[in-house]
Design a protein around this motif. Sequence first.
Motif, PDB file in Angstrom:
ATOM      1  N   GLY A 211       0.835  -1.196   0.000  1.00 39.03           N
ATOM      2  CA  GLY A 211       0.000   0.000   0.000  1.00 39.03           C
ATOM      3  C   GLY A 211       0.869   1.245   0.000  1.00 39.03           C
ATOM      4  N   ARG A 212       0.237   2.361   0.297  1.00 37.33           N
ATOM      5  CA  ARG A 212       0.941   3.634   0.223  1.00 37.33           C
ATOM      6  C   ARG A 212       2.132   3.705   1.176  1.00 37.33           C
ATOM      7  N   GLY A 213       2.130   2.825   2.197  1.00 37.01           N
ATOM      8  CA  GLY A 213       3.261   2.790   3.114  1.00 37.01           C
ATOM      9  C   GLY A 213       4.555   2.338   2.455  1.00 37.01           C
ATOM     10  N   SER A 237      -2.253  -1.850  -3.728  1.00 34.60           N
ATOM     11  CA  SER A 237      -3.488  -1.078  -3.632  1.00 34.60           C
ATOM     12  C   SER A 237      -3.501  -0.059  -4.766  1.00 34.60           C
ATOM     13  N   GLY A 268       1.536  -1.815   4.745  1.00 32.94           N
ATOM     14  CA  GLY A 268       1.333  -0.376   4.564  1.00 32.94           C
ATOM     15  C   GLY A 268       0.051  -0.066   3.810  1.00 32.94           C
ATOM     16  N   SER A 270      -3.915   0.823   4.062  1.00 32.51           N
ATOM     17  CA  SER A 270      -4.830   1.373   5.069  1.00 32.51           C
ATOM     18  C   SER A 270      -6.094   0.529   5.178  1.00 32.51           C
ATOM     19  N   ASN A 289       1.096  -2.105   9.654  1.00 35.44           N
ATOM     20  CA  ASN A 289       0.833  -0.701   9.345  1.00 35.44           C
ATOM     21  C   ASN A 289       1.267   0.170  10.513  1.00 35.44           C
ATOM     22  N   ASP A 291      -0.078   2.930  11.369  1.00 38.51           N
ATOM     23  CA  ASP A 291      -1.236   3.577  11.992  1.00 38.51           C
ATOM     24  C   ASP A 291      -2.106   2.539  12.691  1.00 38.51           C
ATOM     25  N   ASP A 293      -4.879   2.810  13.940  1.00 39.46           N
ATOM     26  CA  ASP A 293      -6.304   2.965  13.644  1.00 39.46           C
ATOM     27  C   ASP A 293      -6.655   2.598  12.205  1.00 39.46           C
ATOM     28  N   ALA A 294      -5.681   2.098  11.428  1.00 39.71           N
ATOM     29  CA  ALA A 294      -5.961   1.767  10.019  1.00 39.71           C
ATOM     30  C   ALA A 294      -7.077   0.716   9.947  1.00 39.71           C
TER      31      ALA A 294
END
Lengths: 323, 243
Positions: A211-213, A237, A268, A270, A289, A291, A293-294
Amino acid sequence: MGKILVHVGSQGGEAKRSSLEVLSHVSRKIAGSDDVVVACVFDVNPGRLEQTIGEYGADDILMYMDPAYESHLNGVLAAGLEDAIRATAPSLVVFASSESVKDILGAIAVNTGAAVLPDVVSFSAGSGFVEAVRPVMAAKSLARVRAEGELIFVSVRSGSVEAIKNPKNPGTTTFEAPIKPADLKQQLKEIIKAADETVDLSEARVVVAAGRGVKDEVGKRLVEELAGLFGGGIGASRAVVETDLFPATAQIGQTGKVVSPDLYFALGISGAIQHVAGMSNSRMIVAINKDADAPIFEYADYGIVGDLYTVVPLLIEEIKRHK
Amino acid sequence: MKFLVCIKQVPDVSGNVNSGRMVLNAYDASAVEAALVLTEGTDSEIHLVLIGPDSAKETIRKALAMGASSAVHFVSAESDSMDSGSIAAQLASYCAEIQFDIVLCGKQSQDTDAGLTGGMLAAHLKLPYATNAVGLAYQDSYDGIVVTRQGDSGQEILQLPLPCLVTCSNDMNNPRIPSLKGIMQAKKKSIDARQFENNSLSSTRILNYEQPAAREPARMLEGETEEKVTALVLALVQESGIF
């Protein structure tokens, strides 16, 4: 119900896992009845197809072996399937829901007068009807649907049913392609494969998705190395495909491919609903991840909150110790 | 060159689907955008067709505001109970009465994700077609259109003669947001609203909706990074069936 026709997708003489799931499921479901499972397969050379299809429970095989099936072309596959349907006169035709099948399902339903339930996760058939469950609204909801008619098509999402061997000794008949590429108005000019697209994503038992991570070539190499440990497929993603770090062919989601491997790594990612719609059928999901809260953690079986650039190298070393 | 773009109004699935917010199907928006890009600076026409309730007019206005020329609206309060087969049959009977060079559809609608209507319509009209297009372009040396579609293994590049039908992926483009000028102009564009009797019987129907079984929340692994990784790999070895 009489005869059930199962389309077996294949490439280079190897049957696709998603099709063997469907074949095995149908074959085990009709055990003990008078119903007969006929498999049809469209390829250039038979390879191991006859043996594999017998192992997964076909009573008869229609082998369409022709150079016409070298590459997918909708008019060529549709004509072959319509020929197989005429020859078999089935009440039910079952497919694995691949891109090739999606490309022809609507057209052959019109041409043969079939009722069609696409992309289902489960189904049961009775005399003149099929009831099925299919994800709708980006997989936020499940619709129970019913088709009625003398001929019904069902396509099944990969990973929805199990491929268990159920060996039989099928009779085999070989056919040529009734329609060849040169007979069509449209022409296939070229197929572009991404350089790193060596594993068919929708067939892989392990998928590592970025992902964007995953921000750069260093991150991309971590994804590749982790996938490489399992001979797994590499997914992405939509957000990270748009950065051009990964090819569009790697995209997983409502828009891209729908995958259902035994093990799915979300690195990574979300967990936007459009992405989840393409992977929530996976057997085991691991999310890493930064985050906490992802939303991806709502779908995962195991979660690690941390920077994938720190976690994944350790993960690779630890997995190597166990292989 | 005349484009016919088939569009649908659907619930907004990106947010809470129960909010009742209705939008232009995202894949259809990409089909409209593709037609706009191909007709830019020419006198080509983009005609829209939509089957849906009276309230779907706002979705037609949106596509007109993006830049489409005109629209026909088959008004039916019961369009939700029509399956892909009966929608395709209705579209086919309309196509038989008009002229077009290229029919564009979204590859599926974002509410049902069935993806059947485009292929069904092509079969009714006996048109060459391509689904899941991610690229659409003219080529100097060719009279038809060149389609790039996403297949099972790689992208397939096809030449399609006209007339033809193409279903569009939303990976093809980013649909434009209507400008204020576009919105004003759209108000003057004609929408041919027609009441219609749905005579084709649907062979499939929805019995009910169910909530997917809630997944257990993820087991969040705690501790130092090394400890988290060790615990994860232990779980993978024991539970994934891969090792």
